[in-house]
Design a protein around this motif. Structure first.
Motif, PDB file in Angstrom:
ATOM      1  N   GLU A   1      14.832  33.699 -43.034  1.00  0.00           N
ATOM      2  CA  GLU A   1      15.252  34.944 -43.670  1.00  0.00           C
ATOM      3  C   GLU A   1      16.759  34.922 -43.933  1.00  0.00           C
ATOM      4  O   GLU A   1      17.210  35.318 -45.015  1.00  0.00           O
ATOM      5  CB  GLU A   1      14.885  36.124 -42.764  1.00  0.00           C
ATOM      6  N   ARG A   2      17.535  34.460 -42.958  1.00  0.00           N
ATOM      7  CA  ARG A   2      18.988  34.405 -43.147  1.00  0.00           C
ATOM      8  C   ARG A   2      19.350  33.426 -44.256  1.00  0.00           C
ATOM      9  O   ARG A   2      20.281  33.678 -45.036  1.00  0.00           O
ATOM     10  CB  ARG A   2      19.666  34.011 -41.843  1.00  0.00           C
ATOM     11  N   ALA A   3      18.614  32.325 -44.361  1.00  0.00           N
ATOM     12  CA  ALA A   3      18.893  31.363 -45.425  1.00  0.00           C
ATOM     13  C   ALA A   3      18.647  31.977 -46.791  1.00  0.00           C
ATOM     14  O   ALA A   3      19.424  31.758 -47.738  1.00  0.00           O
ATOM     15  CB  ALA A   3      18.025  30.114 -45.232  1.00  0.00           C
ATOM     16  N   ALA A   4      17.567  32.747 -46.929  1.00  0.00           N
ATOM     17  CA  ALA A   4      17.268  33.383 -48.213  1.00  0.00           C
ATOM     18  C   ALA A   4      18.351  34.381 -48.594  1.00  0.00           C
ATOM     19  O   ALA A   4      18.784  34.438 -49.758  1.00  0.00           O
ATOM     20  CB  ALA A   4      15.906  34.064 -48.150  1.00  0.00           C
ATOM     21  N   VAL A   5      18.817  35.163 -47.614  1.00  0.00           N
ATOM     22  CA  VAL A   5      19.867  36.140 -47.899  1.00  0.00           C
ATOM     23  C   VAL A   5      21.173  35.437 -48.255  1.00  0.00           C
ATOM     24  O   VAL A   5      21.900  35.854 -49.176  1.00  0.00           O
ATOM     25  CB  VAL A   5      20.064  37.073 -46.685  1.00  0.00           C
ATOM     26  N   SER A   6      21.472  34.334 -47.583  1.00  0.00           N
ATOM     27  CA  SER A   6      22.710  33.606 -47.873  1.00  0.00           C
ATOM     28  C   SER A   6      22.696  32.968 -49.255  1.00  0.00           C
ATOM     29  O   SER A   6      23.759  32.706 -49.829  1.00  0.00           O
ATOM     30  CB  SER A   6      22.931  32.520 -46.808  1.00  0.00           C
ATOM     31  N   LEU A   7      21.497  32.728 -49.793  1.00  0.00           N
ATOM     32  CA  LEU A   7      21.381  32.154 -51.129  1.00  0.00           C
ATOM     33  C   LEU A   7      21.335  33.215 -52.223  1.00  0.00           C
ATOM     34  O   LEU A   7      21.118  32.887 -53.398  1.00  0.00           O
ATOM     35  CB  LEU A   7      20.127  31.278 -51.216  1.00  0.00           C
ATOM     36  N   GLY A   8      21.531  34.471 -51.847  1.00  0.00           N
ATOM     37  CA  GLY A   8      21.652  35.528 -52.843  1.00  0.00           C
ATOM     38  C   GLY A   8      20.468  36.464 -52.950  1.00  0.00           C
ATOM     39  O   GLY A   8      20.494  37.391 -53.767  1.00  0.00           O
ATOM     40  N   ALA A   9      19.427  36.279 -52.153  1.00  0.00           N
ATOM     41  CA  ALA A   9      18.269  37.161 -52.227  1.00  0.00           C
ATOM     42  C   ALA A   9      18.595  38.505 -51.584  1.00  0.00           C
ATOM     43  O   ALA A   9      19.267  38.561 -50.552  1.00  0.00           O
ATOM     44  CB  ALA A   9      17.071  36.528 -51.523  1.00  0.00           C
ATOM     45  N   THR A  10      18.136  39.564 -52.209  1.00  0.00           N
ATOM     46  CA  THR A  10      18.288  40.880 -51.613  1.00  0.00           C
ATOM     47  C   THR A  10      17.310  41.013 -50.440  1.00  0.00           C
ATOM     48  O   THR A  10      16.376  40.223 -50.291  1.00  0.00           O
ATOM     49  CB  THR A  10      18.014  41.990 -52.635  1.00  0.00           C
ATOM     50  N   ASN A  11      17.542  42.023 -49.620  1.00  0.00           N
ATOM     51  CA  ASN A  11      16.650  42.233 -48.487  1.00  0.00           C
ATOM     52  C   ASN A  11      15.205  42.469 -48.940  1.00  0.00           C
ATOM     53  O   ASN A  11      14.260  41.986 -48.316  1.00  0.00           O
ATOM     54  CB  ASN A  11      17.134  43.416 -47.642  1.00  0.00           C
ATOM     55  N   TRP A  12      15.045  43.227 -50.030  1.00  0.00           N
ATOM     56  CA  TRP A  12      13.703  43.491 -50.535  1.00  0.00           C
ATOM     57  C   TRP A  12      13.049  42.214 -51.059  1.00  0.00           C
ATOM     58  O   TRP A  12      11.874  41.956 -50.799  1.00  0.00           O
ATOM     59  CB  TRP A  12      13.746  44.559 -51.615  1.00  0.00           C
ATOM     60  N   THR A  13      13.810  41.402 -51.783  1.00  0.00           N
ATOM     61  CA  THR A  13      13.276  40.147 -52.295  1.00  0.00           C
ATOM     62  C   THR A  13      12.907  39.202 -51.147  1.00  0.00           C
ATOM     63  O   THR A  13      11.861  38.544 -51.180  1.00  0.00           O
ATOM     64  CB  THR A  13      14.289  39.468 -53.218  1.00  0.00           C
ATOM     65  N   MET A  14      13.769  39.145 -50.152  1.00  0.00           N
ATOM     66  CA  MET A  14      13.488  38.290 -49.004  1.00  0.00           C
ATOM     67  C   MET A  14      12.211  38.738 -48.298  1.00  0.00           C
ATOM     68  O   MET A  14      11.356  37.927 -47.923  1.00  0.00           O
ATOM     69  CB  MET A  14      14.676  38.319 -48.031  1.00  0.00           C
ATOM     70  N   PHE A  15      12.056  40.053 -48.126  1.00  0.00           N
ATOM     71  CA  PHE A  15      10.861  40.559 -47.455  1.00  0.00           C
ATOM     72  C   PHE A  15       9.608  40.290 -48.289  1.00  0.00           C
ATOM     73  O   PHE A  15       8.588  39.825 -47.766  1.00  0.00           O
ATOM     74  CB  PHE A  15      11.012  42.065 -47.213  1.00  0.00           C
ATOM     75  N   ARG A  16       9.691  40.551 -49.589  1.00  0.00           N
ATOM     76  CA  ARG A  16       8.507  40.449 -50.449  1.00  0.00           C
ATOM     77  C   ARG A  16       8.074  39.012 -50.672  1.00  0.00           C
ATOM     78  O   ARG A  16       6.879  38.708 -50.680  1.00  0.00           O
ATOM     79  CB  ARG A  16       8.796  41.132 -51.789  1.00  0.00           C
ATOM     80  N   ARG A  17       9.010  38.080 -50.807  1.00  0.00           N
ATOM     81  CA  ARG A  17       8.676  36.715 -51.201  1.00  0.00           C
ATOM     82  C   ARG A  17       8.670  35.717 -50.044  1.00  0.00           C
ATOM     83  O   ARG A  17       8.125  34.617 -50.190  1.00  0.00           O
ATOM     84  CB  ARG A  17       9.643  36.240 -52.289  1.00  0.00           C
TER      85      ARG A  17
END
Length: 265
Positions: free
Chosen positions: A161-177
């Motif tokens: 999850e932290r990697a996805a956020v660090s690559l620019g994903a929003t919290n909602w995008t990280m949760f959904r995908r």
């Protein structure tokens, strides 16, 4: 790999037989051609299954139970997912107390909850309504969904999850995908267990339901107070096989081991 000895096999066999014996007896009695709850000895009959179709009260109660279970289970999961995320991903004062509070419906007797709900809903003027049934069922099945979603979150690596956020994903995008696909077996399992618990609930519902909003278990409870014919056994058989069918579908789609236990590490 160790093998079970004769004593362990015997114990397990007796335990399984003890668990299945009541179901077998109920299913067997539902095929009796007699007018009483007796085991068929000479012939089998579908008489009491056809009788279900002629009993509009049972059909209406079945529809009420299904609709109530679908709404309550969905509402419980919609509340359980964010609650589980907060409890598993954050540490804050009072967290353990909050967990105990969320799980408290598991230890409070349903008779006590039924009396409390009856008093509360009467005070606010919604006693006997469908809204009251939904609210009370969501509260008592919420812990089941919460526990399974929490179990799934413990196997999800927060580093992803932290990697996805660090690559620019929003919290909602990280949760959904990312996060939701990882925990979907637990969410599905929590929804299934919540639905079954809502569908089978009778002790608390007796206090909340009215003749116009009566669920199937409550209808069966009142029916056996007035009659001893095998109709209630045939209805029970339909419910048993319906539960087995639901579990079979979940097993084929997700796997019961992943849904109820969680993926192995």
């Amino acid at each position: 790999m160790t093998r079970n000895g004769p004593l362990a096999i015997t114990f397990n066999g007796l335990f399984v037989a003890f668990m299945l014996a009541p179901l077998v007896v109920v299913i067997w009695m539902s095929f009796t051609p007699e007018n009483l709850l007796v085991l068929p000895t000479t012939s089998l009959s579908l008489r009491w299954f056809y009788a279900i179709l002629d009993n509009q009260q049972f059909i209406n109660a079945l529809g009420m139970s299904i609709m109530l279970g679908l709404i309550a289970a969905t509402g419980a999961i919609l509340l359980a997912v964010p609650a589980a995320l907060a409890l598993s991903r954050y540490r804050f004062p009072g967290r353990d107390g909050l967990v105990a509070f969320f799980l408290s419906p598991l230890i409070i007797p349903h008779v006590v909850l039924g009396v409390a709900f009856l008093r509360f809903f009467t005070q606010v003027g919604v006693s006997g309504s469908f809204i009251a049934l939904i609210g009370s069922h969501i509260l008592i099945i919420f812990p089941y969904g919460l526990r399974l979603v929490l179990a799934s979150l413990t196997t999800a690596d927060p580093a992803i999850e932290r990697a996805a956020v660090s690559l620019g994903a929003t919290n909602w995008t990280m949760f959904r995908r990312i996060l939701l696909p990882m925990i979907i077996p637990g969410v599905a399992g929590g929804w299934m267990i919540s639905f079954i618990q809502s569908f089978d609930e009778v002790t608390m519902t007796v206090f909340v339901a009215t003749p116009s909003s009566m669920t199937l278990p409550v209808r069966m409870y009142h029916y056996i107070e007035e009659s001893i014919d095998p109709l209630v056994a045939s209805v029970s058989t339909v419910v048993i096989f319906g539960t087995f069918l639901l579990m079979f579908i979940v097993d084929r789609v997700y796997g019961l081991d992943r849904t109820l236990v969680g993926p192995g590490k």
